[in-house]
Scaffold this motif. Structure first.
Motif, PDB file in Angstrom:
ATOM      1  N   VAL A  79      26.735  89.256  31.314  1.00 46.04           N
ATOM      2  CA  VAL A  79      28.066  89.731  31.897  1.00 46.04           C
ATOM      3  C   VAL A  79      29.303  88.846  31.386  1.00 46.04           C
ATOM      4  O   VAL A  79      30.255  89.189  31.717  1.00 46.04           O
ATOM      5  CB  VAL A  79      28.195  89.980  33.322  1.00 46.04           C
ATOM      6  N   SER A  80      28.805  87.707  31.134  1.00 48.97           N
ATOM      7  CA  SER A  80      29.710  86.602  30.900  1.00 48.97           C
ATOM      8  C   SER A  80      30.345  86.378  29.570  1.00 48.97           C
ATOM      9  O   SER A  80      30.163  85.377  28.977  1.00 48.97           O
ATOM     10  CB  SER A  80      29.515  85.270  31.651  1.00 48.97           C
ATOM     11  N   ARG A  81      30.990  87.525  29.018  1.00 50.97           N
ATOM     12  CA  ARG A  81      31.669  87.629  27.641  1.00 50.97           C
ATOM     13  C   ARG A  81      33.158  87.248  27.982  1.00 50.97           C
ATOM     14  O   ARG A  81      33.974  88.015  28.572  1.00 50.97           O
ATOM     15  CB  ARG A  81      31.559  88.648  26.835  1.00 50.97           C
ATOM     16  N   GLY A  82      33.602  85.951  27.824  1.00 50.09           N
ATOM     17  CA  GLY A  82      34.809  85.653  28.136  1.00 50.09           C
ATOM     18  C   GLY A  82      35.066  85.520  29.740  1.00 50.09           C
ATOM     19  O   GLY A  82      34.194  85.911  30.734  1.00 50.09           O
ATOM     20  N   PRO A  83      36.471  85.325  30.145  1.00 54.96           N
ATOM     21  CA  PRO A  83      36.698  84.932  31.571  1.00 54.96           C
ATOM     22  C   PRO A  83      36.502  86.495  32.230  1.00 54.96           C
ATOM     23  O   PRO A  83      36.806  87.382  31.748  1.00 54.96           O
ATOM     24  CB  PRO A  83      38.327  84.647  31.633  1.00 54.96           C
ATOM     25  N   PHE A  84      35.958  86.485  33.650  1.00 53.40           N
ATOM     26  CA  PHE A  84      35.792  87.559  34.611  1.00 53.40           C
ATOM     27  C   PHE A  84      35.918  87.128  35.758  1.00 53.40           C
ATOM     28  O   PHE A  84      36.176  86.387  36.363  1.00 53.40           O
ATOM     29  CB  PHE A  84      34.420  88.209  34.048  1.00 53.40           C
ATOM     30  N   ARG A  85      35.956  88.520  36.675  1.00 50.93           N
ATOM     31  CA  ARG A  85      35.814  88.286  38.053  1.00 50.93           C
ATOM     32  C   ARG A  85      34.878  88.822  38.460  1.00 50.93           C
ATOM     33  O   ARG A  85      34.467  89.916  38.157  1.00 50.93           O
ATOM     34  CB  ARG A  85      37.097  89.313  38.453  1.00 50.93           C
ATOM     35  N   LEU A  86      33.994  88.026  39.516  1.00 54.42           N
ATOM     36  CA  LEU A  86      32.667  88.637  39.959  1.00 54.42           C
ATOM     37  C   LEU A  86      33.042  89.123  41.271  1.00 54.42           C
ATOM     38  O   LEU A  86      33.435  88.480  42.120  1.00 54.42           O
ATOM     39  CB  LEU A  86      31.619  87.500  40.046  1.00 54.42           C
ATOM     40  N   VAL A  87      33.064  90.434  41.313  1.00 53.08           N
ATOM     41  CA  VAL A  87      33.563  91.248  42.687  1.00 53.08           C
ATOM     42  C   VAL A  87      32.280  91.545  43.390  1.00 53.08           C
ATOM     43  O   VAL A  87      31.477  92.506  43.020  1.00 53.08           O
ATOM     44  CB  VAL A  87      34.459  92.546  42.414  1.00 53.08           C
ATOM     45  N   GLU A  88      32.008  91.221  44.790  1.00 53.28           N
ATOM     46  CA  GLU A  88      30.834  91.645  45.352  1.00 53.28           C
ATOM     47  C   GLU A  88      31.549  92.565  46.532  1.00 53.28           C
ATOM     48  O   GLU A  88      32.102  92.349  47.499  1.00 53.28           O
ATOM     49  CB  GLU A  88      30.224  90.517  46.181  1.00 53.28           C
TER      50      GLU A  88
END
Ligand code: AVI
Length: 329
Positions: A79-88
């Motif tokens: 899932v970590s291709r480039g910057p991201f937001r982990l939304v639970e």
């Protein structure tokens, strides 16, 4: 035909003040009577649910934790291709998220963590415990107190981060199949192509194993159900007598779900407030309070396809009791 005439509390403009009261009155007016399972989770119900997650019979939480411990690094890499937001969506016990967050930090992933929950204390609890456990965090946390869809719709989109949404713990199992499809399509509409959804499913298996998870020997699940009667007494001034109800939790193989019922042992009437609203129960009349749907891998793939996602990979525990499925928009 029901013999009662419920009187709703209004705010003077004719609208109902308390959604709990409105849903209870509406549900007790149906045949069969029902109350949405989301009302289990007041402060005491949330505490009881945390106890359920630790019961030896309730395998779901431990299986999902095993999946994260075994496959967390691989999921982090996917899932970590480039910057991201982990939304639970729904902030559970934080344990599984903690495993994933550590795997992401090990990879120097650039991410923000956004826990979304309707319960302010839960969001605060998870945010504080992450801050305590990981004091030198290389990521930002921004909790949102809202229901899942409002929270997702309110995400900051002025950046080039993709979203990795998570719906863990078999929460999707508490939706009826048509509601699950409707809900996941709505989630899909808030996401962009390339975003991910990691979603937990309890898998169909030996019926005794499933049955025991909802009929534990210590009676915690029974207490969790009875707390709903206590909550109506506390918050809505009802006069339910728990000794006049039984908890019944069978597996329904045609619907593929555990069902939870509170069954009136006697013919009785229950009143709310100062007796303004009254509901009649026949002897052995049930109230449906929860359904927990179980899935096969085929069911999961059909659900992904029907709601606008493609399955990237399923992650299972050793015994194949539970699956976390990674979907991509
Ligand atoms: C929150 N949810 C996924 C739990 C379940 O398994 O359906 C709630 C629960 N009800 C009884 N035990 C646990």
């Amino acid at each position: 035909m029901p013999l009662y005439q419920p009187i709703y509390e209004t705010n003077g403009h004719g609208s109902i003040v308390d959604p709990f009261a409105a849903d209870v009155f509406d549900g007790l007016s149906k045949t069969p009577k029902s109350i949405p399972s989301k009302y289990f989770y007041d402060a005491r119900g949330s505490r009881l649910f945390r106890q359920i997650m630790e019961l030896p019979e309730y395998y779901l939480t431990r299986c999902e934790l095993e999946i994260f411990r075994t496959h967390g690094r691989h999921i982090a890499a996917l899932v970590s291709r480039g910057p991201f937001r982990l939304v639970e969506l729904g902030v559970g016990d934080g344990l599984k998220t903690d495993v994933l967050v550590r795997a992401l930090l090990d990879r120097d992933a650039d991410f923000d963590f956004v826990p979304i929950d309707i319960c302010a204390e839960s969001v605060r609890g998870v945010t504080d415990s992450f801050r305590r456990m990981l004091p030198q965090m290389g990521f930002r946390i921004r909790g949102i107190v809202a229901d899942y869809l409002d929270g997702l719709a309110g995400l900051d989109r002025d950046d080039d981060r993709h979203n990795v949404a998570m719906l863990l713990g078999s929460n999707i199992g508490n939706f009826a199949p048509n509601e699950a499809r409707r809900f996941l399509r709505a989630v899909r509409r808030t996401l962009q192509p390339g975003d991910y959804l990691l979603i937990g499913f309890d898998l169909k298996k030996d019926l005794d194993i499933i049955w025991r998870a909802y009929n534990d020997s210590k009676g915690v699940t029974r207490e969790f159900n009875f707390n709903l009667l206590d909550r109506m007494n506390r918050e809505l001034g009802a006069d339910f007598d728990r000794s006049e109800f039984a908890h019944h939790a069978p597996y329904n193989p045609a619907a593929g779900c555990m069902e939870s019922w509170l069954v009136s042992r006697v013919s009785q009437s229950v009143s709310f407030g100062d007796g303004e609203s009254r509901f009649y129960f026949d002897a052995w009349e049930p109230i449906a309070v929860e359904r927990s749907h179980k899935y096969t891998l085929d069911d999961i793939e059909l659900l992904a396809e029907a709601t606008g996602f493609s399955v990237e990979e399923h992650f299972l525990d050793r015994r194949r009791y539970f699956a976390d499925s990674l979907w991509r928009v």
